[in-house]
Scaffold this active site. Structure first.
Site, PDB file in Angstrom:
ATOM      1  N   GLU A   1       1.288  -0.522  -5.076  1.00 12.05           N
ATOM      2  CA  GLU A   1       0.357   0.529  -5.431  1.00 12.05           C
ATOM      3  C   GLU A   1       1.235   1.703  -5.829  1.00 12.05           C
ATOM      4  O   GLU A   1       1.691   2.479  -4.995  1.00 12.05           O
ATOM      5  CB  GLU A   1      -0.523   0.913  -4.239  1.00 12.05           C
TER       6      GLU A   1
ATOM      7  N   ASP B   1       0.825  -1.209   0.000  1.00 11.86           N
ATOM      8  CA  ASP B   1       0.000   0.000   0.000  1.00 11.86           C
ATOM      9  C   ASP B   1       0.866   1.269   0.000  1.00 11.86           C
ATOM     10  O   ASP B   1       1.869   1.346   0.722  1.00 11.86           O
ATOM     11  CB  ASP B   1      -0.850  -0.050   1.286  1.00 11.86           C
TER      12      ASP B   1
HETATM   13  C1  GLC Z   1      -4.199   3.105  -0.378  1.00 13.04           C
HETATM   14  C2  GLC Z   1      -5.461   2.278  -0.278  1.00 13.04           C
HETATM   15  C3  GLC Z   1      -6.592   3.167   0.144  1.00 13.04           C
HETATM   16  C4  GLC Z   1      -6.251   3.744   1.502  1.00 13.04           C
HETATM   17  C5  GLC Z   1      -4.905   4.449   1.467  1.00 13.04           C
HETATM   18  C6  GLC Z   1      -4.411   4.736   2.851  1.00 13.04           C
HETATM   19  O1  GLC Z   1      -4.287   4.082  -1.351  1.00 13.04           O
HETATM   20  O2  GLC Z   1      -5.706   1.644  -1.505  1.00 13.04           O
HETATM   21  O3  GLC Z   1      -7.814   2.483   0.190  1.00 13.04           O
HETATM   22  O4  GLC Z   1      -7.251   4.628   1.912  1.00 13.04           O
HETATM   23  O5  GLC Z   1      -3.910   3.655   0.864  1.00 13.04           O
HETATM   24  O6  GLC Z   1      -4.045   3.544   3.481  1.00 13.04           O
END
Ligand code: GLC
Length: 564
Positions: free
Chosen positions: A284, A222
């Site tokens: 991500e 993440d």
């Molecule tokens: C990432 C996740 C999202 C979350 C953010 C903070 O972007 O995909 O859902 O709110 O991280 O953890």
């Protein structure tokens, strides 16, 4: 959406790419279809209106039948659920909302029986404020865990600098007990870990080992580009305008994409590589360009195997030239990394309406499916996209669950709309739950767009996905063939070849609302065939072949043919 005049004859020129690597040596994730599950919304097994791990286990046969090779489950760890699991209170346990550790073990073993791997979410940048580490850290300035988070003195009676949270407001919150500010890139309840502290690194790598030993096949990491920030705390540059939360727009110059991120990723990869079964790391990586995306692979392919390609996900219009350019770029990335595409996820409006034109959305959903599943890449799907699930945002502010929707209403309605329950059948709550009330609403479209209805309709979106996924398994060129761009100047039809040894597959996707004429010259590819044999099309074609010297592709049509 822009429309262009079709040149009478489309010159077909080809650019060659290196052949794909031999099959036998490929790790599993190179040919996998990865399916994202938001556990709260997939299947409720105990009637509390929320999905859970046993619910996922009960639906593994559906996933197997669809052709999925791995599921990525978003966080199910103990959490106050401020950010629906992305605020983790304990990294090595299961939130009772979702079940128990025994349920997790059963899910992994049942998935394994079906050849489905389980990928977990690794929230690496921040914890919950309820995490024991943070509770200790905030207890006193002298606490041994004080430096596990980022604490600073205020400046001129306010926060240490102008950094803003992604979710609105200052990125600093004053903790009165010790009279210092802590830093949080996201919600106030999500304090950032201090990755410059070796103890943090050790504790987090232990988390990775813990789950690999319990059978995880990898991690989706993440918010990884946010791991480090400027130790000197320079102010971020202010940009014109304001965002949905009323804050000035800023460039996150001093909090994103520090080179140290890559040192950490290399170390993390080394940890993971010690485990058998080629565990995979997915990032991500909402990187703004191919140069930044390429860095994620590592110069020696020693960082992330599958960085998510947000540029492709967010083209946000059916533009053959735009998709062609991005597909070319990632297929030619200098690191030689494997492309990893997706269109929908738990943070993005669903693709059915984001790419749909309001009239041909089902047909466009099939075109997007072919765009996801036919290039040389590891595709990632989001639950329900195979049904044509649409975004169903909250109707009223009081219905909003996602805090950013409460804060930014009505400009920002939050992410509930793309997280509604999976649509299984026509029964109560679309077969998701027996509860009187489900945690999020069931979209009205669930009565016609659901697994039960679509599985019996040969022309459904679901059956189109199944056929495409099956092609990835059974057709050697789709599985292993190189990606070769065709007709690079065509403004409407995105065409490419999957060039194999004994046969090749040509994919033509008409991204316009008019039928289009196409013409292919494959001689440069050493292909002498004058026709291609139809493997799959949408809408279904009356002819079983495509004449390469001139053919017509219907509006938003998909044509996939094979040349032996
Ligand atoms: C990432 C996740 C999202 C979350 C953010 C903070 O972007 O995909 O859902 O709110 O991280 O953890």
């Amino acid at each position: 959406m822009k429309r262009f005049l079709l040149p009478l004859l489309l010159a077909c020129s080809l650019s060659a790419y290196p052949q794909a690597k031999p099959q036998a040596a490929d790790p599993w994730w190179k040919h996998a279809v990865i399916y994202e599950i938001y556990p709260r919304s997939f299947q409720d097994s105990n009637g509390d209106g929320m999905g859970d791990l046993n619910g996922i286990t009960s639906r593994l046969d559906y996933l197997k039948n669809l052709g999925v090779d791995a599921i990525w489950i978003t966080p199910f760890y103990p959490s106050p659920q401020v950010d629906y699991g992305y605020d983790i209170a304990d990294y090595k346990a299961i939130d009772p909302d979702y079940g128990t550790m025994a349920d997790f073990d059963r899910l992994v073993s049942e998935a394994k029986k079906r050849n489905i791997r389980v990928i977990l979410d690794f929230v690496i940048n921040h914890t919950s404020e309820q995490n024991a580490w943070f509770k200790e850290s905030r207890s006193s300035r002298e606490n041994p865990k004080r430096d596990w988070y980022i604490w600073r003195d205020g400046k001129n009676g306010g926060p240490p600098n102008n950094w803003l949270s992604w979710f609105g407001g200052s990125a600093w919150t004053l903790d009165p007990k010790t009279n210092q500010y802590y830093y949080h890139y996201f919600y106030i309840e999500q304090p950032d870990l201090n990755w410059r502290n070796p103890e943090v690194k050790k504790a987090m790598f232990d988390v990775v080992r813990f789950w690999l030993e319990r059978g995880a096949s990898g991690f989706r990491i993440d918010a990884v580009s946010r791991l480090y920030e400027d130790p000197e705390l320079h102010d971020d540059p202010i940009l014109p305008g304001r965002n949905a939360y009323g804050d000035p727009n800023i460039e996150h110059k001093y909090t994103d994409n520090f080179p140290e991120v890559h040192d950490t990723l290399r170390e993390l990869r080394a940890v993971v590589d010690r485990y058998p079964g080629s565990p995979v790391l997915i990032s991500e990586a909402d990187e703004p360009n191919i140069t930044e995306l390429t860095k994620m692979y590592g110069s020696k392919l020693d960082e992330i195997q599958l960085p998510m390609d947000f540029q492709i996900a967010d083209v946000n219009e059916l533009s053959a030239p735009k998709f062609r350019k991005l597909l070319d770029e990632v297929n030619n990335n200098p690191a030689g990394g494997q492309p990893h595409y997706f269109f929908s996820n738990h943070d993005q409006l669903r693709q059915w309406d984001r790419y749909g034109d309001g009239k041909h959305n089902d047909q466009i959903a099939k075109l997007m499916a072919a765009l996801l599943l036919m290039p040389r890449a590891t595709p990632q799907m989001y639950y329900g996209e195979e049904l044509g699930m649409r975004t169903t945002p909250p109707a009223r502010k009081e219905d909003v669950k996602d805090p950013i929707g409460k804060k930014g209403w009505p400009e920002e309605k939050g992410r509930d709309g793309e997280r509604t329950p999976m649509q299984w059948d026509k029964s109560k709550n679309a077969g998701f739950s027996t509860a009187a009330k489900t945690w999020l609403w069931i979209p009205p479209s669930a009565s016609t767009y659901n697994v039960e209805v679509e599985k019996n309709d040969p022309s459904s979106i679901l059956n189109f996905y199944k056929k495409l996924i099956a092609l990835r398994r059974t057709n050697a060129a789709v599985r292993n063939g190189a990606y070769v761009t065709l007709n690079p100047d065509d403004p409407n039809v995105l065409s490419f070849l999957r060039k194999g040894q004994a046969s090749s597959v040509l994919v033509a996707l008409n991204m316009s609302a008019q039928e289009q004429k196409v013409k292919f010259d494959l001689s440069e590819q050493g292909i002498a065939a004058t026709t291609g044999q139809l493997l799959l099309s949408s809408p279904s074609a009356s002819r079983r072949d495509l004449v390469l010297s001139g053919a017509t592709i219907p509006a938003f049509g998909v044509v996939i043919v094979e040349m032996k």
